[in-house]
Design an enzyme around this catalytic site. Structure first.
Site, PDB file in Angstrom:
ATOM      1  N   SER A  16       4.381  -5.987  -0.509  1.00  0.00           N
ATOM      2  CA  SER A  16       4.587  -4.686   0.121  1.00  0.00           C
ATOM      3  C   SER A  16       3.669  -3.639  -0.487  1.00  0.00           C
ATOM      4  CB  SER A  16       6.049  -4.262  -0.066  1.00  0.00           C
ATOM      5  OG  SER A  16       6.238  -2.909   0.266  1.00  0.00           O
ATOM      6  N   TYR A  29      13.212  -2.434  -5.032  1.00  0.00           N
ATOM      7  CA  TYR A  29      12.562  -3.243  -3.997  1.00  0.00           C
ATOM      8  C   TYR A  29      11.104  -3.480  -4.360  1.00  0.00           C
ATOM      9  CZ  TYR A  29      10.228  -4.386   0.398  1.00  0.00           C
ATOM     10  OH  TYR A  29       9.441  -4.978   1.355  1.00  0.00           O
TER      11      TYR A  29
END
Length: 344
Positions: A131, A156
């Protein structure tokens, strides 16, 4: 890669996983799709994606939680996938503030199970989702894989950076070819309800306020899902090759068969512009609420995609205007189907 070789796509009922599986199936390839079908968001959307994939004769679906060590080991031993596209994960920056253990289970334990499955069963290439959030506190734009990404500002992001490091260790120890993909704000048809496009569209239609964080000045590198899918498919056959010498000043090099790519557009757009385009497509005016930055968010993202262009010969090209129109068309169609299914 031949059409007869089964490809494992984890997260196949998820947003990007669905598109990748459908693209591969459309090319005549056999796909085994795995998904836990959890309730992080409306399961009806996942079920609808699964039904679309089931139309292809080469698709096999298995409902498995990737954190289930025994079942994942059984799956890999039975199928011995030569190619694995790992897209299953617990997504969402803000949700990690609410349920951190979900990230440990799916993104760490689940990824370890995938690595072990690849290691022991002859996988020729593992592609896995990372990501843009790994860039964290970095402020130098555009974000480059050739600069450090060691200051994540959400759990995350930390879990995705951990995935990159775990994959590198397995590449180094077991010569497992692995390619990490740092996605930048993917959007498009079949998108997730917790993502900006979906949230904004539903709020505009239902006459609910839209919260614009950083007082509407957030900027993102929006990447249309078909462009992301094209990049993944092209990279599948591009097996990473180790560098002869490690360049300690360049975190994108390795003496292991390991590679990281940014998958984005190399341009950023202010969130307020997205709202304007949605207003035009929906022919409605949004109710806007300006709010400060949220914990774990960054003010701007923008991808340096030089390596992707050089190695895969591909540059994402879908304009925000075209991609957003395609999303709105799907959104109307999908929600029309949901409404028609409700008993009167």
């Amino acid at each position: 890669m031949t059409a007869q070789e089964p490809i494992l796509v984890t997260g196949a009922a998820g947003f990007i996983g669905f598109h990748v599986a459908r693209r591969l199936l459309g090319c005549g390839r056999e796909v085994v799709g795995v998904d836990s079908m959890n309730a992080y968001y409306d399961v009806r959307l996942k079920q609808a994606r699964r039904r679309e994939l089931a139309k292809f004769p080469g698709f096999t679906f298995l409902q498995i939680d990737i954190a289930d060590r025994a079942r994942m080991a059984e799956l890999f031993a039975a199928k011995r996938f030569p190619f694995v596209v790992h897209l299953a994960a617990q997504a969402g920056v803000r949700h990690s503030l609410v349920d951190p253990y979900a990230y440990g289970d799916a993104n760490l334990q689940g990824f370890l199970n995938v690595l072990e499955g690849c290691r022991h069963n002859g996988c020729r290439h593992l592609l896995f989702a990372s990501s843009s959030s790994v860039y964290g506190a970095n402020t130098r734009l555009p974000f480059s894989v050739h600069r450090g990404a060691d200051h994540p500002i959400s759990l995350y992001a930390a879990s995705k950076r951990a995935n990159e490091l775990m994959a590198h260790a397995y590449s180094h120890l077991f010569a497992l070819p692995a390619t990490g993909l740092r996605f930048f704000t993917v959007y498009g048809p079949w998108g997730r309800p917790d993502m900006a496009m979906f949230i904004f569209a539903s709020a505009i239609i239902e006459r609910r306020p839209i919260r614009l964080f950083n007082y509407g000045k957030m900027r993102r590198d929006f990447t249309y899902v078909d462009d992301v899918t094209e990049a993944i498919v092209r990279l599948m056959d591009l097996i990473p090759q180790p560098s002869e010498v490690l360049d300690e000043t360049d975190p994108a090099t390795s003496t292991a068969p390991w590679k990281i790519y940014n998958v984005g557009n190399d341009r950023s757009v202010e969130i307020s512009r997205v709202v304007e385009l949605l207003e035009a497509e929906l022919d409605q005016t949004a109710i806007k609420e300006l709010a400060p930055m949220q914990p774990g968010d960054v003010a701007e993202t923008r991808a340096d995609i030089g390596d992707l262009v050089r190695d895969a010969g591909f540059r994402p090209s879908t304009s925000l205007e075209d991609g957003l129109k395609a999303f709105v068309d799907w959104y109307r169609s999908y929600h029309g189907q949901l409404l028609s299914a409700v008993p009167t």
